[in-house]
Structure formats: structure tokens, C-alpha cells
Design an enzyme around this catalytic site. Structure first.
Site, PDB file in Angstrom:
ATOM      1  N   PHE A 137       1.067  -1.240  -0.034  1.00 52.62           N
ATOM      2  CA  PHE A 137      -0.169   0.080   0.186  1.00 52.62           C
ATOM      3  C   PHE A 137       0.860   1.123   0.012  1.00 52.62           C
ATOM      4  O   PHE A 137       1.662   1.420   0.817  1.00 52.62           O
ATOM      5  CB  PHE A 137      -0.960  -0.094   1.157  1.00 52.62           C
ATOM      6  N   ASP A 222       9.200   2.276   1.966  1.00 50.84           N
ATOM      7  CA  ASP A 222       7.824   3.142   2.525  1.00 50.84           C
ATOM      8  C   ASP A 222       7.724   2.891   3.774  1.00 50.84           C
ATOM      9  O   ASP A 222       7.265   1.702   4.158  1.00 50.84           O
ATOM     10  CB  ASP A 222       6.797   2.646   1.497  1.00 50.84           C
ATOM     11  N   LYS A 251       2.383   9.618   8.077  1.00 49.62           N
ATOM     12  CA  LYS A 251       1.635   9.146   9.384  1.00 49.62           C
ATOM     13  C   LYS A 251       1.967   9.804  10.806  1.00 49.62           C
ATOM     14  O   LYS A 251       1.556  10.934  11.139  1.00 49.62           O
ATOM     15  CB  LYS A 251       1.595   7.670   9.355  1.00 49.62           C
TER      16      LYS A 251
END
Ligand SMILES: *Cc1c(COP(=O)(O)O)cnc(C)c1O
Length: 398
Positions: A137, A222, A251
Site C-alpha cells: 500500500f 516506504d 503518518k
């Protein structure tokens, strides 16, 4: 009391999220409260964002202070908290330079552009292809979505950006086979988040790094979800004692504020010359001040040691109840990045836990994910375990 908020949302907010029927209005540490005053212990953390817990006093104070001084100016000028945050991130990682944006997907867009531009600058403009992993993702904008190898997320959005090749995660021979003269990079989550909390074999990333070096291509991690202490290390890749060429972050970086980043060595980052890339809000004073305050707490003495110890305790608790229940396929994870895979759909468990005051999360239909604030206590974990066990028993009886 939750109802009027829900009605407004349903009437006026785009329906692209499946929402639970509560409205959260307040948070403190590992706890949140809904509009009716009901308390929940939060094992979701705003999806791995609130790593310090809700409204951490250091972050709140930094936001208050900065908001009275300067909230936004353009990157046409130098920005004090941005320069300090870049220094902090580089001092804590392999990187020399940082590009700031506002989200994870933007950080990955920046990485995709930079990887291509780097080889363009090297006189290899044909190297444009990026290898990514099934169940990855990387975000929802078209570039990052094209990098995301989950067909269910692509439905109705084609044509995607060309230049991505998908291979299985944790499978070295596939990586070896996929690299060609057109490859510029491998983009991979060191541990897959949305794909199911998938932890690779200990040697996988190290071998992937060697493979990238041998072929002269970039390795991009990532760490949007795994970064900033989630796995018990500041960055998940530290566990494997290797360095990527580029890393994408977001995040938890901003202590709750929206901020993303791409960081890397001078050698590669130098391809971002003036005019090549940008983001209006990227690295704005407010988000950077919050991120600086958050990083100070995260890197404080013993903070991550404690995260690791509590994470181990949590994993053991989950293992204990899993052994008693045949619908649990596996319990896995690292630090406070934990999951319980069931051999049945797990949505009922999330709903039942919520009714009983616990927010947990379900991914890939049958995987329960536990990503609490890193400051969660053993006592709070202890309070979840019997409820979860009870919910598992009920589901297994169905
Ligand atoms: C959440 C996530 C993203 C996307 O971040 P946004 O801020 O939602 O754009 C990218 N990569 C990983 C690994 C993520 O977990």
C-alpha cells in the site's frame, strides 16, 4: 448524541469511507471519547498516526506556540522549524536531505519522480520502471495507486500510471527475475501494513539491498506506517541493519498533524533542483513544529525500549488467547505493529469490541490489526484481552 454528527456526515460528506457509527470528539493518551461521553481504549491510533497518544502535552504546547508565531509561509523563503526538522530527521537516519509534503501518498509520488529524475540526470532516461510488491500500500493518488499492487483498489480508476511491475513480497527470486535495463528502483514497505502486517524473513531486505546495489538501481523503503517507533525502532529497517537509498515518511511524523517526507542521500536528492517538484503546504511551520516536538519525545531516553517491552508483552497476551481458539490462524508483528489473522471474516469482532469500549481495526477482511499509541500501558492491554477472547469464542461458535 452521536446521531446528529452522523446524519450531517451522511448528508454532506463524500461517502468514500466506511465509517463506524460513533463520532469521536476527545482524546487523551490511549483513550478517546465519543459524543455521548462513552470512553474507548484506542488500538487504532488514527491509523498509526497518534504514536504518542492523543493530544500529547509536548505536541499541544508546540502547536500553541508556533500558531501564535507563524502558521504558513511559502517555500519561496527559508522556514525555521522546517530547517530544524530536516536536521533532526537526517541526524536520526542515513539520510542527508529531506523533501517535505503533507501525506504518505505525496511522499511516494515524490519518490517515484525523484527515482526517474535521478536516472535521467545520469544519462539513463530509459530507466523508468519501478518494481513493487503484491499486497503493498503506497497511497491513493494515481502514481502511488499505480505502485500499490492490490487490484481491488484499482477498480474503475484505469488507466494507471505506466512503469510499475508487481512481484510477490518476501520473494527474492522474483525480484531477481523482474529487474531489467528499464528498472530504476524497487519500492517496498519493510513490513507491509495495509496488506496484513506482513513481516519478511530476516534476510530478505538485506538480500534485496545487495540485488539493488549489484544492478545499480535504487532501493526505496516506504516507512509511512512503520516509521517513528511503530515497530519498536525509530524506523523498521533499523531492525535489519541495512540502509535504503530513499525513505518515505508520513503518518506519525507530525504527532497528529498532516506532514509527509522523502529523505535520502545527497547523491540522489541532488536531482531535486529548483522547479522539479514542490508542495504549497510542504514543510509549513506549524506541522514542522509539531513534528519536532513529537520526535523529541519519541527519541527520549528509554521511550522506544519501553515500546519494545510493552509490545512484546502485548504479543504474548495475543498468543495466549490464540492458542485457546481454533479460528486464530496466526499472531504476528513487531513492536506495537501487531496482528491476529483469523480463518474467518473478522468484522464482527471489531464491532463487538467497539461496543465494549475498545477500538481495533480489521484489514484484508480476516486480519485484526493492533496499532495502539506507543504509550499504551500493560493495564490497558490487559483490559482488552478478555474482551477479545470472548469475541473470538463467540465468532468461533457461529
Ligand atoms: C498510509 C500509507 C500510505 C499513504 O499515506 P496517506 O497519508 O494516507 O497518503 C502510504 N504508504 C503506507 C505504507 C501507508 O501505510
Amino acid at each position: 448524541m452521536n446521531k446528529s454528527i452522523i446524519q450531517l456526515t451522511e448528508k454532506h460528506v463524500a461517502g468514500n469511507y466506511g465509517r463506524y457509527p460513533i463520532a469521536l470528539v476527545k482524546g487523551k493518551g490511549s483513550k478517546v471519547w465519543d459524543k455521548s461521553g462513552k470512553q474507548y481504549i484506542d488500538f487504532v491510533s488514527g491509523l498509526a498516526v497518534d504514536n504518542l497518544g492523543h493530544c500529547h502535552p509536548s505536541v499541544v504546547s508546540a502547536i500553541k506556540k508556533q500558531s501564535e508565531k507563524l502558521i504558513h509561509v511559502s517555500n519561496l523563503y527559508h522556514i525555521e522549524p522546517q530547517s530544524q526538522l530536516a536536521e533532526k530527521i537526517t541526524s536520526l537516519s542515513f539520510a542527508d536531505k529531506v523533501f517535505f509534503c503533507n501525506s504518505g501518498t505525496e511522499a511516494n509520488e515524490a519518490a517515484i519522480k525523484l527515482a526517474r529524475r535521478y536516472f535521467f540526470d545520469q544519462g539513463q532516461p530509459g530507466r523508468t520502471e519501478i518494481i513493487t510488491m503484491f499486497n503493498s500500500f503506497h497511497g491513493r493518488t494515481l502514481g502511488s495507486l499505480s505502485a500499490t499492487a492490490q487490484t481491488k483498489l484499482h477498480t474503475g480508476f484505469k488507466p494507471l500510471l505506466p512503469g510499475f511491475k508487481y512481484i510477490p513480497f518476501n520473494d527474492l527470486p522474483s525480484a531477481r527475475k523482474a529487474i531489467t535495463k528499464k528498472t530504476c528502483a524497487i519500492l517496498v514497505e519493510p513490513m507491509q501494513g495495509e496488506g496484513g502486517v506482513n513481516i519478511p524473513d530476516p534476510s530478505y531486505l538485506k538480500e534485496l539491498k545487495k540485488l539493488c546495489q549489484k544492478n545499480g538501481i535504487l532501493l526505496i523503503f516506504d516507512e509511512v506506517q512503520t516509521g517513528f517507533g511503530r515497530t519498536g525502532r525509530l524506523f523498521a529497517h533499523e531492525l535489519y541493519k541495512i540502509k535504503p537509498d530513499l525513505i518515505t515518511l508520513a503518518k506519525a511524523l507530525g504527532g497528529g498533524l498532516a506532514i509527509g517526507a522523502l529523505a535520502g542521500s545527497n547523491r540522489i536528492m541532488k536531482s531535486f533542483v529548483p522547479g522539479t517538484h514542490g508542495a504549497t503546504f510542504g514543510g509549513n511551520p506549524l506541522a514542522c513544529a509539531a513534528a519536532l516536538a513529537s520526535l523529541k519525545v519519541l527519541t527520549g531516553k528509554n521511550f522506544l525500549n519501553k515500546t519494545r517491552a510493552t509490545g512484546k508483552y502485548f504479543l504474548k497476551c495475543l498468543e495466549k488467547i490464540s492458542h485457546k481458539n481454533p479460528i486464530v490462524k496466526e499472531v504476528r508483528g513487531e513492536g506495537m505493529f501487531l496482528a491476529m489473522e483469523l480463518n474467518k471474516p473478522a468484522a464482527d469482532i471489531v464491532n463487538n469490541c467497539m461496543k465494549r469500549g475498545f477500538l481495533i481495526n480489521c484489514i484484508q477482511l480476516n486480519v485484526l490489526r493492533f496499532i495502539p499509541p506507543l504509550v499504551i500501558t500493560r493495564k490497558e492491554i490487559d483490559s482488552l484481552i478478555p474482551v477479545l477472547s470472548d469475541c473470538l469464542n463467540k465468532l468461533s461458535d457461529q
